[in-house]
Scaffold this motif. Structure first.
Motif, PDB file in Angstrom:
ATOM      1  N   GLN A  92       0.819  -1.217   0.000  1.00 17.12           N
ATOM      2  CA  GLN A  92       0.000   0.000   0.000  1.00 17.12           C
ATOM      3  C   GLN A  92       0.850   1.264   0.000  1.00 17.12           C
ATOM      4  O   GLN A  92       0.424   2.304  -0.468  1.00 17.12           O
ATOM      5  N   ASP A  93       2.045   1.184   0.557  1.00  9.80           N
ATOM      6  CA  ASP A  93       2.903   2.367   0.660  1.00  9.80           C
ATOM      7  C   ASP A  93       4.333   1.951   0.312  1.00  9.80           C
ATOM      8  O   ASP A  93       4.961   1.196   1.043  1.00  9.80           O
ATOM      9  N   THR A  94       4.855   2.449  -0.781  1.00 11.29           N
ATOM     10  CA  THR A  94       6.183   2.026  -1.244  1.00 11.29           C
ATOM     11  C   THR A  94       7.307   2.470  -0.312  1.00 11.29           C
ATOM     12  O   THR A  94       8.432   1.997  -0.432  1.00 11.29           O
ATOM     13  N   LYS A  95       7.033   3.370   0.626  1.00  5.23           N
ATOM     14  CA  LYS A  95       8.062   3.812   1.571  1.00  5.23           C
ATOM     15  C   LYS A  95       8.283   2.782   2.691  1.00  5.23           C
ATOM     16  O   LYS A  95       9.283   2.816   3.390  1.00  5.23           O
ATOM     17  N   GLN A  96       7.316   1.882   2.855  1.00  4.97           N
ATOM     18  CA  GLN A  96       7.434   0.847   3.894  1.00  4.97           C
ATOM     19  C   GLN A  96       8.415  -0.242   3.438  1.00  4.97           C
ATOM     20  O   GLN A  96       8.526  -0.516   2.246  1.00  4.97           O
ATOM     21  N   PRO A  97       9.134  -0.882   4.382  1.00  4.39           N
ATOM     22  CA  PRO A  97       9.991  -2.004   3.985  1.00  4.39           C
ATOM     23  C   PRO A  97       9.146  -3.141   3.421  1.00  4.39           C
ATOM     24  O   PRO A  97       7.986  -3.284   3.778  1.00  4.39           O
ATOM     25  N   ALA A  98       9.755  -3.919   2.523  1.00 11.47           N
ATOM     26  CA  ALA A  98       9.009  -4.970   1.817  1.00 11.47           C
ATOM     27  C   ALA A  98       8.440  -6.035   2.740  1.00 11.47           C
ATOM     28  O   ALA A  98       7.401  -6.605   2.463  1.00 11.47           O
ATOM     29  N   ALA A  99       9.112  -6.329   3.839  1.00 12.40           N
ATOM     30  CA  ALA A  99       8.625  -7.379   4.745  1.00 12.40           C
ATOM     31  C   ALA A  99       9.309  -7.257   6.100  1.00 12.40           C
ATOM     32  O   ALA A  99      10.307  -6.548   6.248  1.00 12.40           O
ATOM     33  N   PHE A 100       8.718  -7.924   7.062  1.00 13.85           N
ATOM     34  CA  PHE A 100       9.353  -8.028   8.377  1.00 13.85           C
ATOM     35  C   PHE A 100      10.485  -9.041   8.212  1.00 13.85           C
ATOM     36  O   PHE A 100      10.238 -10.226   7.992  1.00 13.85           O
ATOM     37  N   ALA A 101      11.717  -8.573   8.239  1.00 12.19           N
ATOM     38  CA  ALA A 101      12.868  -9.445   7.988  1.00 12.19           C
ATOM     39  C   ALA A 101      13.207 -10.236   9.255  1.00 12.19           C
ATOM     40  O   ALA A 101      13.891  -9.740  10.140  1.00 12.19           O
ATOM     41  N   GLN A 102      12.697 -11.439   9.307  1.00  8.76           N
ATOM     42  CA  GLN A 102      12.860 -12.276  10.501  1.00  8.76           C
ATOM     43  C   GLN A 102      14.321 -12.488  10.870  1.00  8.76           C
ATOM     44  O   GLN A 102      14.681 -12.544  12.040  1.00  8.76           O
ATOM     45  N   GLU A 103      15.200 -12.573   9.865  1.00  6.96           N
ATOM     46  CA  GLU A 103      16.617 -12.848  10.142  1.00  6.96           C
ATOM     47  C   GLU A 103      17.304 -11.698  10.888  1.00  6.96           C
ATOM     48  O   GLU A 103      18.381 -11.869  11.447  1.00  6.96           O
ATOM     49  N   GLN A 104      16.674 -10.526  10.917  1.00  4.67           N
ATOM     50  CA  GLN A 104      17.245  -9.391  11.643  1.00  4.67           C
ATOM     51  C   GLN A 104      16.854  -9.383  13.125  1.00  4.67           C
ATOM     52  O   GLN A 104      17.309  -8.539  13.875  1.00  4.67           O
ATOM     53  N   TRP A 105      16.007 -10.307  13.519  1.00  3.92           N
ATOM     54  CA  TRP A 105      15.481 -10.330  14.878  1.00  3.92           C
ATOM     55  C   TRP A 105      15.796 -11.659  15.552  1.00  3.92           C
ATOM     56  O   TRP A 105      15.692 -12.714  14.943  1.00  3.92           O
ATOM     57  N   ASN A 106      16.172 -11.582  16.819  1.00  3.16           N
ATOM     58  CA  ASN A 106      16.425 -12.791  17.611  1.00  3.16           C
ATOM     59  C   ASN A 106      15.269 -13.007  18.565  1.00  3.16           C
ATOM     60  O   ASN A 106      14.868 -12.080  19.278  1.00  3.16           O
ATOM     61  N   LEU A 107      14.748 -14.217  18.600  1.00  2.00           N
ATOM     62  CA  LEU A 107      13.640 -14.533  19.488  1.00  2.00           C
ATOM     63  C   LEU A 107      14.185 -15.048  20.815  1.00  2.00           C
ATOM     64  O   LEU A 107      15.002 -15.963  20.843  1.00  2.00           O
ATOM     65  N   ILE A 108      13.719 -14.450  21.911  1.00  2.00           N
ATOM     66  CA  ILE A 108      14.133 -14.869  23.252  1.00  2.00           C
ATOM     67  C   ILE A 108      12.886 -15.244  24.038  1.00  2.00           C
ATOM     68  O   ILE A 108      11.966 -14.432  24.181  1.00  2.00           O
ATOM     69  N   ALA A 109      12.829 -16.476  24.519  1.00  2.00           N
ATOM     70  CA  ALA A 109      11.685 -16.931  25.315  1.00  2.00           C
ATOM     71  C   ALA A 109      11.556 -16.076  26.575  1.00  2.00           C
ATOM     72  O   ALA A 109      12.562 -15.626  27.135  1.00  2.00           O
ATOM     73  N   GLY A 110      10.335 -15.862  27.014  1.00  2.00           N
ATOM     74  CA  GLY A 110      10.070 -15.014  28.176  1.00  2.00           C
ATOM     75  C   GLY A 110      10.978 -15.243  29.373  1.00  2.00           C
ATOM     76  O   GLY A 110      11.591 -14.295  29.877  1.00  2.00           O
ATOM     77  N   PRO A 111      11.126 -16.490  29.860  1.00  2.00           N
ATOM     78  CA  PRO A 111      11.961 -16.727  31.041  1.00  2.00           C
ATOM     79  C   PRO A 111      13.455 -16.479  30.812  1.00  2.00           C
ATOM     80  O   PRO A 111      14.219 -16.374  31.768  1.00  2.00           O
ATOM     81  N   ASP A 112      13.876 -16.359  29.546  1.00  2.00           N
ATOM     82  CA  ASP A 112      15.303 -16.165  29.236  1.00  2.00           C
ATOM     83  C   ASP A 112      15.685 -14.696  29.029  1.00  2.00           C
ATOM     84  O   ASP A 112      16.859 -14.383  28.834  1.00  2.00           O
ATOM     85  N   ILE A 113      14.709 -13.801  29.056  1.00  2.00           N
ATOM     86  CA  ILE A 113      14.976 -12.392  28.740  1.00  2.00           C
ATOM     87  C   ILE A 113      16.000 -11.784  29.690  1.00  2.00           C
ATOM     88  O   ILE A 113      16.930 -11.105  29.254  1.00  2.00           O
ATOM     89  N   GLU A 114      15.861 -12.041  30.959  1.00  2.00           N
ATOM     90  CA  GLU A 114      16.787 -11.450  31.940  1.00  2.00           C
ATOM     91  C   GLU A 114      18.215 -11.935  31.692  1.00  2.00           C
ATOM     92  O   GLU A 114      19.145 -11.147  31.614  1.00  2.00           O
ATOM     93  N   ALA A 115      18.392 -13.237  31.526  1.00  2.00           N
ATOM     94  CA  ALA A 115      19.738 -13.803  31.361  1.00  2.00           C
ATOM     95  C   ALA A 115      20.357 -13.455  30.012  1.00  2.00           C
ATOM     96  O   ALA A 115      21.545 -13.161  29.924  1.00  2.00           O
ATOM     97  N   GLU A 116      19.552 -13.488  28.965  1.00  2.00           N
ATOM     98  CA  GLU A 116      20.095 -13.296  27.613  1.00  2.00           C
ATOM     99  C   GLU A 116      20.177 -11.838  27.160  1.00  2.00           C
ATOM    100  O   GLU A 116      20.876 -11.531  26.205  1.00  2.00           O
TER     101      GLU A 116
END
Length: 198
Positions: A92-116
């Motif tokens: 809808q808007d060409t200024k927006q990035p083409a997609a949510f680039a999953q490889e740029q984000w690291n997933l951390i499980a809730g209980p691991d947030i403090e340690a990681e």
């Protein structure tokens, strides 16, 4: 004072002094086995929990595998929902990035947030992040699944995600910035609900 009273006080003082001397003599003449010079953890290595002396155990390793599988599936669904939403907005808007680039984000499980993540921040930044994070998780409702943190590779942005009881995805957007004094602080930019595609 009578002579009897003075004699009684002198005798009491002699007993106190002699007891101290005897005690001191007893403690200095006893030889201490070399084994007691070692610390408790050196003598009883099996008695010390491995967690106390090593890095934290990831949530995945000690949680029930069926529970973790369900949570992981919900987090994957959240990532897919973000990707789909970003793709639609880009069309809808060409200024927006083409997609949510999953490889740029690291997933951390809730209980691991403090340690990681939090434990690696300065005390002020960790406090700021924690305050925003707590505000975010107040949006949890009965029946919702456990949250996870999506942390951008450069660690300046984060998303707290979880699946609602009805299958919708909750996303809170967090961003790092600097205050007037140059301290790193975290802010909640906003939250949204992404309707379930199912």
């Amino acid at each position: 004072m009578t002579k009897k009273t003075i004699t009684g006080i002198a005798a009491l003082a002699a007993v106190v002094i002699s007891s101290t001397v005897v005690y001191a003599a007893n403690t200095t003449t006893v030889s201490v086995p070399t084994d007691t010079a070692r610390s408790f953890t050196e003598k009883y290595t099996d008695a010390v929990a491995p967690e106390a002396s090593s890095k934290p155990v990831p949530y995945k390793e000690f949680s029930d595998s069926r529970v973790y599988s369900k949570l992981e599936s919900s987090w994957t669904k959240a990532v897919q929902a973000l990707h789909t939403k970003a793709s639609k907005e880009a069309n809808q808007d060409t200024k927006q990035p083409a997609a949510f680039a999953q490889e740029q984000w690291n997933l951390i499980a809730g209980p691991d947030i403090e340690a990681e993540f939090e434990s690696k921040l300065s005390r002020n930044e960790a406090s700021s992040f924690n305050e925003v994070f707590i505000t975010t998780t107040r949006g949890l409702k009965p029946g919702d699944l456990m949250y996870a943190l999506l942390l951008k590779g450069n660690k300046t942005e984060a998303k707290v995600v979880w699946q609602r009881a009805n299958g919708d995805i909750h996303v809170s957007h967090l961003r790092q910035s600097k205050d007037l004094h140059g301290n790193i602080v975290w802010s909640l930019l906003g939250s949204e609900e992404i309707a379930s595609a199912e």
